[in-house]
Design an enzyme around this catalytic site. Structure first.
Site: not given
Length: 273
Positions: A93-94
């Protein structure tokens, strides 16, 4: 891995199962704690037990980061251990400003050789496109997720109440990439969204968490989500890897994975025309 290679693997295994490798130290079977690397040993046995039934694996990076350097070492060993031609997703979840996203992409694609990474869309196009410029690699954009708090923002009405925020995210972001490098996260507990989502993006792959411990309905997901090249990766994490907390944990995981694969084979023959 290309789209066609992924679809070929799905056809070969009659499965679109993704196994989430989320090893919580406090939930590891006690007999593994004597190993030099309990996290890797847990993952190794889960992989051996499920590789016949799964086409993808998704380590949630938080479970490794929380353990510091030993966690990263276990993650790298896990990636190396995964069978060849397995689709490997970094659930990280960057996304950040462009130069930072470039570094994230280098870390997960070039250094660790993941096929895909989950991405937050909140910072917009310039935070996402650095992940989409790597050959045979994928960005997986969060859209309509399965957690309870998803309704705090994702269902807010925007554009004069003409669409929900997650619909706007999908519509806007679909131009940033294409069905060969961009997937979307759609929660299995939000199956009612799949009809409209498939109208927006009929060809894209969807990563579907929430089947298993979160109670998502696999048949409904398949009925409304499958497309002509399957277009789904259905993830199960806790429902598989914690099917037992005893010495039989790997055998229990295999049984759950096999059951899901058999169901998926049936849905593929029924809905995939």
């Amino acid at each position: 891995m290309t789209r066609q290679q992924l679809f070929d693997k799905i056809k070969e295994k009659e499965s679109f199962l993704c196994v989430g490798l989320d090893p919580d130290w406090n939930r590891l079977p006690k007999h593994l704690l004597d190993h030099d690397d309990p996290i890797f040993e847990f993952n190794r046995q889960i992989i051996d037990a499920t590789k016949e039934y799964a086409v993808a694996y998704k380590p949630n990076i938080a479970f490794y980061e929380a353990l510091g350097s030993k966690g990263w070492e276990a993650l790298e060993k896990t990636i190396d251990y995964l069978p060849k031609n397995t689709f490997r997703i970094a659930d990280a979840k960057r996304a950040d400003i462009g130069n930072t996203s470039n570094m994230y992409a280098k870390a997960f694609f070039d250094q660790m050789d993941f096929d895909a990474i989950t991405i937050s869309p909140y910072m917009g196009q310039d935070s996402v496109t650095p992940f989409l410029g790597h050959e045979r690699k994928w960005g997986i954009l969060l859209a309509a997720t399965s957690n309870a708090g998803s309704f705090d923002f994702q269902d807010l009405l925007v554009d004069n109440n003409s669409e929900k925020l997650y619909e706007r995210i999908i519509r806007k972001s679909a131009d940033w990439g294409n069905p060969n490098n961009l997937m979307y996260v759609i929660g299995a507990t939000r199956v009612e969204t799949l009809i409209s989502i498939r109208r927006q993006i009929p060809e894209h792959f969807l990563l579907i968490p929430g089947v298993g411990a979160q109670g998502g309905d696999l048949e409904q997901v398949c009925k409304y989500g499958l497309n002509k090249q399957c277009g789904l990766l259905v993830n199960s994490s806790r429902g598989i890897i914690y099917a037992s907390d005893g010495e039989d944990f790997a055998e229990a995981a295999a049984q759950v994975a096999q059951t899901l694969q058999h169901q998926m084979a049936g849905f593929l023959s029924r809905y995939l025309k």
